[in-house]
Design a protein around this motif. Structure first.
Motif, mmCIF file in Angstrom:
data_model
loop_
_atom_site.group_PDB
_atom_site.id
_atom_site.type_symbol
_atom_site.label_atom_id
_atom_site.label_comp_id
_atom_site.label_asym_id
_atom_site.label_seq_id
_atom_site.Cartn_x
_atom_site.Cartn_y
_atom_site.Cartn_z
ATOM 1 N N ALA A 105 1.035 -1.103 0.011
ATOM 2 C CA ALA A 105 -0.059 -0.140 -0.015
ATOM 3 C C ALA A 105 0.798 1.248 0.009
ATOM 4 C CB ALA A 105 -0.906 -0.033 1.092
ATOM 5 N N THR A 106 0.461 2.342 -0.592
ATOM 6 C CA THR A 106 1.092 3.622 -0.816
ATOM 7 C C THR A 106 0.628 4.759 0.150
ATOM 8 O OG1 THR A 106 0.130 4.040 -2.905
ATOM 9 C CG2 THR A 106 2.194 2.804 -2.822
ATOM 10 N N ALA A 107 0.682 5.784 -0.468
ATOM 11 C CA ALA A 107 0.399 6.992 0.180
ATOM 12 C C ALA A 107 -1.222 7.080 0.921
ATOM 13 C CB ALA A 107 0.568 8.455 -0.395
ATOM 14 N N GLY A 108 -2.106 6.489 -0.006
ATOM 15 C CA GLY A 108 -3.450 6.555 0.479
ATOM 16 C C GLY A 108 -3.592 5.878 2.087
ATOM 17 N N LEU A 109 -2.721 4.801 2.254
ATOM 18 C CA LEU A 109 -2.955 4.154 3.514
ATOM 19 C C LEU A 109 -1.870 4.785 4.639
ATOM 20 C CD1 LEU A 109 -4.757 2.222 2.402
ATOM 21 C CD2 LEU A 109 -3.690 0.476 3.677
ATOM 22 N N ARG A 110 -0.873 5.414 3.894
ATOM 23 C CA ARG A 110 0.044 6.365 4.676
ATOM 24 C C ARG A 110 -0.690 7.513 5.618
ATOM 25 N NH1 ARG A 110 4.287 7.119 0.122
ATOM 26 N NH2 ARG A 110 4.574 4.984 -0.318
ATOM 27 N N LEU A 111 -1.491 8.025 4.633
ATOM 28 C CA LEU A 111 -2.054 9.139 5.300
ATOM 29 C C LEU A 111 -3.398 9.022 6.186
ATOM 30 C CD1 LEU A 111 -2.616 11.242 1.730
ATOM 31 C CD2 LEU A 111 -1.357 12.077 3.738
ATOM 32 N N LEU A 112 -3.628 7.691 6.396
ATOM 33 C CA LEU A 112 -4.751 7.431 7.261
ATOM 34 C C LEU A 112 -4.209 7.083 8.756
ATOM 35 C CD1 LEU A 112 -6.979 4.269 5.559
ATOM 36 C CD2 LEU A 112 -7.668 6.755 6.024
ATOM 37 N N ARG A 113 -5.035 7.339 9.866
ATOM 38 C CA ARG A 113 -4.627 6.887 11.110
ATOM 39 C C ARG A 113 -4.375 5.384 11.185
ATOM 40 N NH1 ARG A 113 -9.284 9.104 13.308
ATOM 41 N NH2 ARG A 113 -9.712 7.136 14.463
ATOM 42 N N THR A 114 -3.166 5.216 11.954
ATOM 43 C CA THR A 114 -2.583 3.940 11.996
ATOM 44 C C THR A 114 -3.592 2.753 12.104
ATOM 45 O OG1 THR A 114 -0.776 4.887 12.930
ATOM 46 C CG2 THR A 114 -0.559 2.437 13.025
ATOM 47 N N GLU A 115 -4.371 2.859 13.329
ATOM 48 C CA GLU A 115 -5.232 1.646 13.463
ATOM 49 C C GLU A 115 -6.068 1.529 12.335
ATOM 50 O OE1 GLU A 115 -6.981 5.342 15.668
ATOM 51 O OE2 GLU A 115 -5.155 4.532 15.203
ATOM 52 N N LYS A 116 -6.571 2.665 11.653
ATOM 53 C CA LYS A 116 -7.597 2.297 10.221
ATOM 54 C C LYS A 116 -6.625 1.569 9.040
ATOM 55 C CE LYS A 116 -11.076 5.648 11.139
ATOM 56 N NZ LYS A 116 -12.376 6.261 10.829
ATOM 57 N N ALA A 117 -5.579 2.105 8.801
ATOM 58 C CA ALA A 117 -4.651 1.466 7.867
ATOM 59 C C ALA A 117 -4.637 0.052 8.290
ATOM 60 C CB ALA A 117 -3.586 2.142 7.704
ATOM 61 N N HIS A 118 -4.278 -0.357 9.410
ATOM 62 C CA HIS A 118 -4.010 -1.735 10.000
ATOM 63 C C HIS A 118 -5.182 -2.784 9.875
ATOM 64 C CE1 HIS A 118 0.317 -1.869 10.851
ATOM 65 N NE2 HIS A 118 0.058 -0.405 11.207
ATOM 66 N N ALA A 119 -6.596 -2.119 10.159
ATOM 67 C CA ALA A 119 -7.628 -2.920 10.005
ATOM 68 C C ALA A 119 -7.933 -3.397 8.493
ATOM 69 C CB ALA A 119 -8.812 -1.975 10.420
#
Length: 404
Positions: A105-119
């Protein structure tokens, strides 16, 4: 052997004894900020060569990106499950359990809060684990921006035949995603490496017993969609349900909702003010100025290949053919940005954001990276029928651990 003469080199290799060359497959998911893409690669590897020859790529993409499902992570799993059907059709069934599946995953997930990205990533991992493919350790992760730049550089130089040991001529890359933008090239002058603002701008990797020291940087928040938000002063803003974000880069009478990264924004032109290129340029300049570093050498370093949104917007603005791509000078972006912005009522059908996007690209190239107006860029979507992106480089790195 030229790595890209794949057709020539494949034919004899297939008729050789089996132990000299083998066909293998690999599946790479690119989870970008505006879409999820699958690349199914067919490689031929002979014992005598360090790197395999790429025989074929099957490519497919789905919009929106995984980050749009930040509050409904099971939809991320559904997206990946859909795309895995493409892999099952492409890879022979007997090869499934030997074929690695990897998602970066690239910037879209880098820009999310960590817990949301990990979910989101947990959902993807679950889908991978129940698939019939080989799931390596660390098969699902967020890639750092530096690697995104280096791997795109590896992809493009592999596809253009510049990665073999004798070759000192390489191509630079300019990648413009939705959330981040990357620049990577091999400097000719020591001063380029010596004059970087921080050590992060230099990265090295090994191939064919030689080490390449690259100038590379990824600017998070400076992809095209994130730059729209920054221009509108909407990046990280509160009160989205009642605020309207205005810009002189949008048509005066335009008013609509616009979504990115799972959030929706009310955006509009400035009905009482002025619109047009000059005012728009001042708006986007605030996003670029003083943040984007200008490398010491750009002119004679190498040919630059520009892809992703650089390519897409050049097509939308009628500057290049959507299949062939082509060479453009930086001033071509500027000239067309002026035309689009100063006649916004003529262009709204393509996208009300075309003025803002073209102006941003112009500003990023000129006032950001410091390219001259006469610099020629090679706009490309595919090289030898393979998508121009970091995905191929990531697969080569997966097999060979090129980056250190």
């Amino acid at each position: 052997m030229d790595l890209t003469n794949s057709i020539v080199s494949i034919l004899p290799s297939l008729s050789r004894p089996v132990n000299h060359s083998r066909i293998f497959y690999a599946v790479m998911f690119d989870a970008g900020s505006t879409g999820t893409r699958i690349h199914v690669y067919t490689f031929i590897h002979s014992d005598s060569e360090e790197l395999p020859v790429l025989d074929n790529e099957m490519f497919h993409s789905i919009k929106p990106g995984l980050s749009a499902y930040a509050d409904a992570p099971e939809m991320a799993g559904h997206t990946v499950r859909m795309l895995l059907k493409v892999a099952k059709k492409t890879v022979p069934r007997l090869e499934w359990k030997r074929t690695p599946v990897v998602l970066r995953a690239t910037a879209g997930l880098r820009l999310l809060r960590t817990e949301k990205a990990h979910a989101l990533l947990d959902q993807v991992q679950h889908v991978f684990d129940e698939s019939p493919f080989l799931v390596p350790d660390n098969s699902v992760s967020i890639m750092n921006g530096t690697n995104e730049g280096i791997l795109a550089w590896i992809s493009l130089n592999f596809l253009t035949g510049h990665l073999n040991a004798q070759n000192k001529k390489t191509v630079g890359i300019l990648d413009l995603g939705g959330g981040s933008t990357q620049i990577t090239f091999l400097p000719k002058q020591k001063k380029t490496i010596e004059s970087v603002p921080v050590a992060d701008y230099v990265a090295s990797f090994d191939i064919f017993n030689s080490t390449f020291e690259l100038y590379t940087y990824s600017y998070l928040g400076h992809g095209l969609m994130a730059a729209r938000l920054a221009t509108l002063d909407a990046l990280g803003a509160e009160g989205l349900e009642w605020r309207v974000f205005k810009s002189s880069c949008l048509p005066k009478k335009y008013s609509d909702e616009w979504s990115f990264g799972g959030l929706t924004y009310h955006v509009s032109g400035d009905p009482d003010g002025y619109s047009g290129y000059k005012l728009c340029y001042q708006e986007v300049l605030k996003v670029v100025k003083g943040i984007i570093h200008q490398p010491y050498e750009l002119e004679d370093s190498s040919v630059f290949y520009a892809f992703s949104y650089y390519f897409d917007r050049a097509v939308d603005a009628g500057l290049i053919d959507g299949v062939q791509g082509g060479m453009l000078e930086v001033r071509d972006f500027k000239k067309r940005a002026k035309e689009v912005c100063n006649k916004m009522t003529k262009y709204p059908l393509i996208s009300p954001f075309l003025c803002m996007d073209m102006t941003y690209i112009t500003c990023l190239l000129k006032d950001g990276f410091g390219f001259k107006e006469s610099t020629v860029l090679q706009l490309t979507k595919k090289v030898n029928n393979v998508e121009a992106s970091w995905a191929l480089g990531a697969m080569l790195d997966h097999f060979h651990n090129l980056i250190h």
